[in-house]
Design a protein around this motif. Structure first.
Motif, mmCIF file in Angstrom:
data_model
loop_
_atom_site.group_PDB
_atom_site.id
_atom_site.type_symbol
_atom_site.label_atom_id
_atom_site.label_comp_id
_atom_site.label_asym_id
_atom_site.label_seq_id
_atom_site.Cartn_x
_atom_site.Cartn_y
_atom_site.Cartn_z
ATOM 1 N N THR A 1 0.786 -1.329 -0.062
ATOM 2 C CA THR A 1 0.019 0.054 0.037
ATOM 3 C C THR A 1 0.987 1.168 0.100
ATOM 4 O O THR A 1 2.077 1.253 0.531
ATOM 5 N N GLY A 2 0.164 2.243 -0.579
ATOM 6 C CA GLY A 2 1.180 3.539 -0.784
ATOM 7 C C GLY A 2 0.120 4.789 -1.038
ATOM 8 O O GLY A 2 -0.939 4.463 -1.405
ATOM 9 N N THR A 3 0.961 5.965 -1.218
ATOM 10 C CA THR A 3 0.193 7.207 -1.754
ATOM 11 C C THR A 3 1.051 7.704 -2.914
ATOM 12 O O THR A 3 1.948 7.748 -3.063
ATOM 13 N N VAL A 4 0.106 8.346 -3.832
ATOM 14 C CA VAL A 4 0.691 8.864 -4.993
ATOM 15 C C VAL A 4 1.248 10.185 -4.593
ATOM 16 O O VAL A 4 0.900 11.014 -4.059
ATOM 17 N N PHE A 5 2.677 9.982 -5.047
ATOM 18 C CA PHE A 5 3.575 11.378 -4.857
ATOM 19 C C PHE A 5 3.402 12.324 -5.937
ATOM 20 O O PHE A 5 3.318 13.502 -5.714
ATOM 21 N N SER A 6 3.465 11.595 -6.986
ATOM 22 C CA SER A 6 3.375 12.392 -8.379
ATOM 23 C C SER A 6 2.818 11.321 -9.344
ATOM 24 O O SER A 6 3.043 10.146 -9.292
ATOM 25 N N TYR A 7 2.529 11.969 -10.571
ATOM 26 C CA TYR A 7 2.113 10.958 -11.419
ATOM 27 C C TYR A 7 2.218 11.620 -12.987
ATOM 28 O O TYR A 7 2.340 12.916 -13.390
ATOM 29 N N VAL A 8 2.177 11.042 -14.153
ATOM 30 C CA VAL A 8 2.157 11.491 -15.359
ATOM 31 C C VAL A 8 1.222 10.395 -16.035
ATOM 32 O O VAL A 8 0.946 9.403 -16.010
ATOM 33 N N VAL A 9 0.615 10.960 -17.275
ATOM 34 C CA VAL A 9 -0.529 10.282 -17.959
ATOM 35 C C VAL A 9 0.172 10.245 -19.326
ATOM 36 O O VAL A 9 0.422 11.254 -19.956
ATOM 37 N N HIS A 10 0.568 8.995 -19.882
ATOM 38 C CA HIS A 10 1.320 8.950 -20.883
ATOM 39 C C HIS A 10 0.285 8.583 -22.120
ATOM 40 O O HIS A 10 -0.427 7.624 -22.116
ATOM 41 N N ARG A 11 0.283 9.474 -23.089
ATOM 42 C CA ARG A 11 -0.645 9.491 -24.238
ATOM 43 C C ARG A 11 -0.038 9.098 -25.517
ATOM 44 O O ARG A 11 -0.709 8.675 -26.531
ATOM 45 N N GLU B 1 -4.683 11.463 -8.661
ATOM 46 C CA GLU B 1 -4.380 12.628 -8.072
ATOM 47 C C GLU B 1 -3.411 12.497 -6.755
ATOM 48 O O GLU B 1 -3.264 11.256 -6.431
ATOM 49 N N ILE B 2 -2.670 13.509 -6.585
ATOM 50 C CA ILE B 2 -1.593 13.414 -5.652
ATOM 51 C C ILE B 2 -2.151 13.031 -4.148
ATOM 52 O O ILE B 2 -3.234 13.785 -4.071
ATOM 53 N N GLY B 3 -1.681 12.110 -3.569
ATOM 54 C CA GLY B 3 -2.402 11.868 -2.181
ATOM 55 C C GLY B 3 -3.323 10.789 -2.273
ATOM 56 O O GLY B 3 -3.685 10.083 -1.187
ATOM 57 N N MET B 4 -3.720 10.152 -3.449
ATOM 58 C CA MET B 4 -4.530 8.937 -3.554
ATOM 59 C C MET B 4 -3.798 7.610 -2.968
ATOM 60 O O MET B 4 -2.555 7.479 -3.446
ATOM 61 N N ARG B 5 -4.655 6.902 -2.448
ATOM 62 C CA ARG B 5 -4.194 5.806 -1.680
ATOM 63 C C ARG B 5 -4.114 4.628 -2.900
ATOM 64 O O ARG B 5 -5.464 4.690 -3.314
ATOM 65 N N LEU B 6 -3.176 4.078 -2.865
ATOM 66 C CA LEU B 6 -3.175 2.697 -3.970
ATOM 67 C C LEU B 6 -2.895 1.333 -3.231
ATOM 68 O O LEU B 6 -2.295 1.506 -2.214
ATOM 69 N N ARG B 7 -3.113 0.409 -3.808
ATOM 70 C CA ARG B 7 -2.648 -0.886 -3.287
ATOM 71 C C ARG B 7 -2.110 -1.778 -4.576
ATOM 72 O O ARG B 7 -2.661 -1.434 -5.724
ATOM 73 N N VAL B 8 -1.349 -2.483 -4.337
ATOM 74 C CA VAL B 8 -0.476 -3.227 -5.269
ATOM 75 C C VAL B 8 -1.621 -4.510 -5.726
ATOM 76 O O VAL B 8 -2.394 -5.166 -4.897
ATOM 77 N N ASP B 9 -1.338 -4.723 -7.069
ATOM 78 C CA ASP B 9 -2.024 -6.015 -7.535
ATOM 79 C C ASP B 9 -0.911 -6.539 -8.663
ATOM 80 O O ASP B 9 0.240 -5.889 -8.739
ATOM 81 N N PHE B 10 -1.231 -7.716 -8.978
ATOM 82 C CA PHE B 10 -0.230 -8.435 -10.024
ATOM 83 C C PHE B 10 -0.967 -8.761 -11.312
ATOM 84 O O PHE B 10 -1.921 -9.537 -11.395
#
Length: 132
Positions: free
Chosen positions: A61-71, A108-117
């Motif tokens: 589990t973790g939190t989005v620090f930054s992101y990019v949308v690759h188009r 968005e920055i701060g969004m909580r995420l969980r890993v999957d495989f």
């Protein structure tokens, strides 16, 4: 037309990580001498210089620090757009990962995420991230 995914380089320093994804575990390198956590993995501890490496299994589990949308440009084996995030894991290290099932205008920055495989084949399982 089906295109194969770009495969990661798997070497002596990262083999434990990829064995972990195949087992459904998110593994983080840990120095056996000073217990410092490190990602990405490497041959020597950046804190104490020791070469005695192990790993811990992260909570995933973790939190989005930054992101990019690759188009663009297209990426083999992927459908665009691709959401790529820099994730602060709860264990204190930062990891880059693909975020799935989250719209490019919803991340968005701060969004909580969980890993999957995502099991690609018998030799490769990729970690992916989903909204928690």
């Amino acid at each position: 037309m089906t295109t194969a995914v770009i495969r990661p380089m798997i070497g002596q320093d990262s083999q434990f990580f990829w064995a972990g994804t195949a087992a459904g575990e998110l593994r983080i390198q840990r120095c056996n001498a000073c217990a410092a956590l490190r990602f990405p993995p490497g041959p020597a501890c950046p804190d104490c210089g020791a070469l005695d490496r192990g790993y811990v299994v992260a909570a995933g589990t973790g939190t989005v620090f930054s992101y990019v949308v690759h188009r663009h440009p297209p990426v083999p084996g992927k459908e665009l757009p691709i959401v790529i995030a820099l994730i602060d894991l709860d264990e204190g290290v930062r990891m880059v990962g693909e975020v799935v099932d989250v719209a490019d205008d919803e991340i968005e920055i701060g969004m909580r995420l969980r890993v999957d495989f995502n099991r690609i084949d018998d030799e490769l399982t990729l970690p992916i991230w989903r909204k928690q």
